[in-house]
Write a protein that holds these residues in place. Structure first.
Motif, PDB file in Angstrom:
ATOM      1  N   HIS A   4       0.802  -1.228   0.000  1.00  0.00           N
ATOM      2  CA  HIS A   4       0.000   0.000   0.000  1.00  0.00           C
ATOM      3  C   HIS A   4       0.831   1.272   0.000  1.00  0.00           C
ATOM      4  O   HIS A   4       0.536   2.234   0.687  1.00  0.00           O
ATOM      5  N   LYS A   5       1.914   1.232  -0.760  1.00  0.00           N
ATOM      6  CA  LYS A   5       2.711   2.446  -0.950  1.00  0.00           C
ATOM      7  C   LYS A   5       2.492   2.945  -2.375  1.00  0.00           C
ATOM      8  O   LYS A   5       2.015   2.192  -3.248  1.00  0.00           O
ATOM      9  N   ALA A   6       2.871   4.183  -2.601  1.00  0.00           N
ATOM     10  CA  ALA A   6       2.771   4.734  -3.963  1.00  0.00           C
ATOM     11  C   ALA A   6       4.030   5.531  -4.260  1.00  0.00           C
ATOM     12  O   ALA A   6       4.616   6.150  -3.366  1.00  0.00           O
ATOM     13  N   LEU A   7       4.446   5.473  -5.506  1.00  0.00           N
ATOM     14  CA  LEU A   7       5.594   6.268  -5.945  1.00  0.00           C
ATOM     15  C   LEU A   7       5.069   7.517  -6.634  1.00  0.00           C
ATOM     16  O   LEU A   7       4.328   7.416  -7.614  1.00  0.00           O
ATOM     17  N   VAL A   8       5.424   8.659  -6.111  1.00  0.00           N
ATOM     18  CA  VAL A   8       5.065   9.919  -6.765  1.00  0.00           C
ATOM     19  C   VAL A   8       6.303  10.380  -7.526  1.00  0.00           C
ATOM     20  O   VAL A   8       7.420  10.311  -7.004  1.00  0.00           O
ATOM     21  N   CYS A   9       6.111  10.805  -8.764  1.00  0.00           N
ATOM     22  CA  CYS A   9       7.271  11.092  -9.594  1.00  0.00           C
ATOM     23  C   CYS A   9       7.125  12.432 -10.325  1.00  0.00           C
ATOM     24  O   CYS A   9       6.068  12.725 -10.895  1.00  0.00           O
ATOM     25  N   LEU A  10       8.188  13.221 -10.293  1.00  0.00           N
ATOM     26  CA  LEU A  10       8.246  14.447 -11.097  1.00  0.00           C
ATOM     27  C   LEU A  10       9.162  14.169 -12.278  1.00  0.00           C
ATOM     28  O   LEU A  10      10.254  13.615 -12.102  1.00  0.00           O
ATOM     29  N   VAL A  11       8.717  14.545 -13.465  1.00  0.00           N
ATOM     30  CA  VAL A  11       9.482  14.261 -14.683  1.00  0.00           C
ATOM     31  C   VAL A  11       9.833  15.565 -15.374  1.00  0.00           C
ATOM     32  O   VAL A  11       9.015  16.485 -15.447  1.00  0.00           O
TER      33      VAL A  11
ATOM     34  N   MET B  68       4.106  14.769   5.481  1.00  0.00           N
ATOM     35  CA  MET B  68       3.724  13.392   5.119  1.00  0.00           C
ATOM     36  C   MET B  68       4.865  12.448   5.443  1.00  0.00           C
ATOM     37  O   MET B  68       6.017  12.866   5.539  1.00  0.00           O
ATOM     38  N   ASP B  69       4.501  11.165   5.545  1.00  0.00           N
ATOM     39  CA  ASP B  69       5.513  10.168   5.864  1.00  0.00           C
ATOM     40  C   ASP B  69       6.215   9.752   4.556  1.00  0.00           C
ATOM     41  O   ASP B  69       5.857   8.776   3.929  1.00  0.00           O
ATOM     42  N   VAL B  70       7.211  10.557   4.151  1.00  0.00           N
ATOM     43  CA  VAL B  70       7.929  10.265   2.912  1.00  0.00           C
ATOM     44  C   VAL B  70       9.069   9.319   3.252  1.00  0.00           C
ATOM     45  O   VAL B  70       9.962   9.655   4.026  1.00  0.00           O
ATOM     46  N   ARG B  71       9.033   8.097   2.672  1.00  0.00           N
ATOM     47  CA  ARG B  71       9.986   7.077   3.079  1.00  0.00           C
ATOM     48  C   ARG B  71      11.282   7.058   2.270  1.00  0.00           C
ATOM     49  O   ARG B  71      12.358   7.230   2.769  1.00  0.00           O
ATOM     50  N   VAL B  72      11.121   6.786   0.996  1.00  0.00           N
ATOM     51  CA  VAL B  72      12.294   6.547   0.163  1.00  0.00           C
ATOM     52  C   VAL B  72      12.312   7.593  -0.933  1.00  0.00           C
ATOM     53  O   VAL B  72      11.286   7.855  -1.556  1.00  0.00           O
ATOM     54  N   VAL B  73      13.458   8.170  -1.177  1.00  0.00           N
ATOM     55  CA  VAL B  73      13.578   9.138  -2.259  1.00  0.00           C
ATOM     56  C   VAL B  73      14.431   8.484  -3.337  1.00  0.00           C
ATOM     57  O   VAL B  73      15.534   8.026  -3.065  1.00  0.00           O
TER      58      VAL B  73
ATOM     59  N   SER C 138      11.618  10.816  -7.650  1.00  0.00           N
ATOM     60  CA  SER C 138      10.406  10.180  -7.146  1.00  0.00           C
ATOM     61  C   SER C 138      10.572   9.854  -5.671  1.00  0.00           C
ATOM     62  O   SER C 138      11.690   9.770  -5.164  1.00  0.00           O
ATOM     63  N   PHE C 139       9.460   9.724  -5.015  1.00  0.00           N
ATOM     64  CA  PHE C 139       9.502   9.384  -3.588  1.00  0.00           C
ATOM     65  C   PHE C 139       8.274   8.557  -3.242  1.00  0.00           C
ATOM     66  O   PHE C 139       7.281   8.536  -3.974  1.00  0.00           O
ATOM     67  N   LEU C 140       8.385   7.890  -2.097  1.00  0.00           N
ATOM     68  CA  LEU C 140       7.364   6.933  -1.697  1.00  0.00           C
ATOM     69  C   LEU C 140       6.464   7.533  -0.624  1.00  0.00           C
ATOM     70  O   LEU C 140       6.966   8.104   0.342  1.00  0.00           O
ATOM     71  N   VAL C 141       5.161   7.417  -0.832  1.00  0.00           N
ATOM     72  CA  VAL C 141       4.210   7.834   0.213  1.00  0.00           C
ATOM     73  C   VAL C 141       3.214   6.709   0.447  1.00  0.00           C
ATOM     74  O   VAL C 141       3.154   5.752  -0.323  1.00  0.00           O
ATOM     75  N   GLU C 142       2.440   6.859   1.508  1.00  0.00           N
ATOM     76  CA  GLU C 142       1.338   5.922   1.720  1.00  0.00           C
ATOM     77  C   GLU C 142       0.345   6.090   0.575  1.00  0.00           C
ATOM     78  O   GLU C 142       0.085   7.218   0.140  1.00  0.00           O
TER      79      GLU C 142
END
Ligand code: ADP
Ligand code: ASP
Ligand code: MG
Length: 488
Positions: free
Chosen positions: A405-412, A433-438, A448-452
């Motif tokens: 249940h994580k999502a990768l948000v990405c800026l291109v 927000m709980d930003v885990r991995v960049v 990109s980074f990982l959010v719930e």
């Protein structure tokens, strides 16, 4: 592709399909064939391209693939009645469209064909009920019916409107590996078969019509190119024919700064590079299947994303090089990502690492990012269904733990990573927000980074507000975030 293969392709191309030819591959997605009005629009759009040599690729009617999937699952769990009722309603929908668009003997012939196909579909549902198994192989077989129906219907509707259309069964020319659910084309064979099948029709002045998404393996077993795969089919056909352009006709005005379903103020990007569009597709922008850009890029065929409800719009042009500079072109996000931790600390050497990868690969569990520290491996994976099986298989190698249940948000954007303050502006926007991995990605084009998963829309909206503030003009967006440039 190997040098040997590209040598063969070059010869074929010179002898049969000169780059100067005028082929335009036009792909129409589910909403662009959803009802009689949509199919009439499709016909008008194809008629507007008759000066070139159009090749038409169509998806299943909107929602049909999902309905077939549900019907298959129902049959395999013993709910045959519900499954048969669902396909019956799909049949009625096609019948009604045929009735609205096609007359006389052409209608009777199509009706006969559709009835035959539906009997085969019903037989497949009976088999699923009996076997209680709905694996990827039978899923491919079942889902392919959607594109089969739509392509036959659209062919006849075009003929009725006076277009000399000819149906081509895509499964006879797009040949793939046997990776059901997400097959990849075997390029040389596919190229040859597309040329041999579609080429003569074009030479006779006909308009070939193919179902997207569907293909078959070497031994003739139906495969599919993955959900949303009709875009990929269009690119494969376009590359095989050395088309002058590939047009993806859909339900939005082009590729936008983000999904307009998330941000109503998303703007059309007029021009982007292949690389940027490929990153966007890879990171979840549904508007293009991730496989689409590679064949087009290889053959340097421009791709246009256009709105079938507003055909006069310019859409987005995807080409080798678009405007460069330090820009954020678009923001996207992909759900269904999991973080995976593999240990123990002392046990992972390169041989074990290979074994670990092989298991993920065998289960088509794509690895987005990998880091290693003190013998622990951390992965981001883009599909979570196979994780329990993978963990069981790796039991003797290492312990596997994961969080779903994580999502990768990405800026291109071209050179986005060379802009010193993009990252700080991104993290300021989502600091609570709980930003885990960049992830810095393997190119300069993404951050990109990982959010719930539950925060996906909010994070995209916030970032869009930062990089594409509403005061910017609503259209004619050239992929350049001037707000960002000023700040940067
Ligand atoms: P089709 O059935 O024509 O293939 P899809 O539903 O697969 O259409 O893709 C079009 C949808 O993609 C749009 O309706 C939109 O919600 C979504 N989408 C996601 N990201 C973007 C983006 N950056 N630009 C445009 N559309 C996007
Ligand atoms: N009909 C298929 C799907 O819904 C392929 C496509 O639409 O591109 O995934
Ligand atoms: Mg699509």
């Amino acid at each position: 592709m190997s040098g040997h293969e590209s040598g063969i392709n070059e010869r074929q191309r010179q002898s049969r399909f000169e780059r100067s030819n005028d082929v335009v591959v036009m792909k129409f997605g589910g909403t662009s064939v959803e009802d009689a009005a949509a199919i009439r629009r499709l016909i008008a759009i194809v008629q507007s391209r008759l000066g070139a040599q159009p090749v038409v690729v169509v998806s299943a009617l909107a929602k049909v693939t999902d309905q077939l999937l549900e019907a298959g699952a129902a049959a395999a769990t013993g709910h045959l009645g519900a499954a048969l009722a669902a396909v019956r309603s799909i049949y009625v929908r096609h019948e009604e469209l045929a009735d609205a668009l096609i007359d006389g003997s052409a209608y009777s012939a199509l009706d006969g064909e559709l009835r035959g196909e539906f009997r085969a579909l019903e037989a497949l549902l009976h088999d699923l009920e009996e076997s209680r198994q709905f694996d990827l192989k039978s899923q491919d077989h079942l889902l392919g019916f959607g594109e089969c129906f739509s392509s036959k219907l659209v062919t006849e509707a075009l003929c009725q409107a006076g277009v000399n259309a000819a149906h081509v069964d895509a499964r006879t020319c797009i040949v793939t590996d046997a990776r059901h659910g997400q097959a990849s084309p075997v390029w040389d064979v596919t190229e040859q078969r597309v040329q041999d099948t579609v080429g003569p029709l074009l030479q006779r002045g006909q308009v070939p019509v193919l179902g997207g998404f569907i293909a078959s393996s070497f031994d003739g077993i139906p495969t599919t190119l993955g959900r949303g795969g009709s875009d990929y089919s269009a690119a494969i056909v376009g590359a095989a024919l050395c088309a002058a352009r590939i047009e993806i006709w859909t339900d939005v005005d082009g590729i936008m700064t983000t999904d307009p379903k998330i941000c109503s103020d998303a703007r059309v990007i007029r021009k982007m590079s292949f690389d940027e569009a490929a990153e966007l597709a890879h990171f979840g922008a549904k508007v293009l299947h991730p496989g689409t850009l590679a064949p087009a890029m290889r053959e340097k065929i421009p791709v246009y994303v256009l709105n079938s409800k507003r055909p006069e719009g310019e859409g987005t042009e995807i080409v080798g090089r678009a405007r460069t500079g330090n820009v954020v072109s678009a923001i996207t996000a992909r759900k269904n990502v999991a973080t995976v931790e593999i240990g123990p600390a002392s046990g992972i050497d390169s041989e074990r690492l290979r074994a670990v990868y092989a298991v993920f690969d065998r289960h088509s569990c794509s690895v987005d990012e990998m880091t290693m520290s003190l013998g622990r491996i951390s992965l981001l994976v883009g599909s979570t269904a196979a994780l329990p099986v993978i963990a069981a298989e790796l039991r003797d190698v290492a312990e596997v733990r994961w969080e779903n249940h994580k999502a990768l948000v990405c800026l291109v954007g071209e050179n986005i990573r060379r802009q010193p303050d993009v990252a700080s502006r991104v993290f300021a926007a989502v600091s609570d927000m709980d930003v885990r991995v960049v992830c810095q990605g393997t190119s300069d084009r993404t951050i990109s980074f990982l959010v719930e998963e539950s925060r996906i829309e909010e994070s995209v909206r916030r970032l869009h507000a930062v990089f594409f503030p509403q005061s910017e003009p609503a259209r004619d967006w050239g992929g350049l975030s001037s707000a960002f440039c000023q700040a940067g």
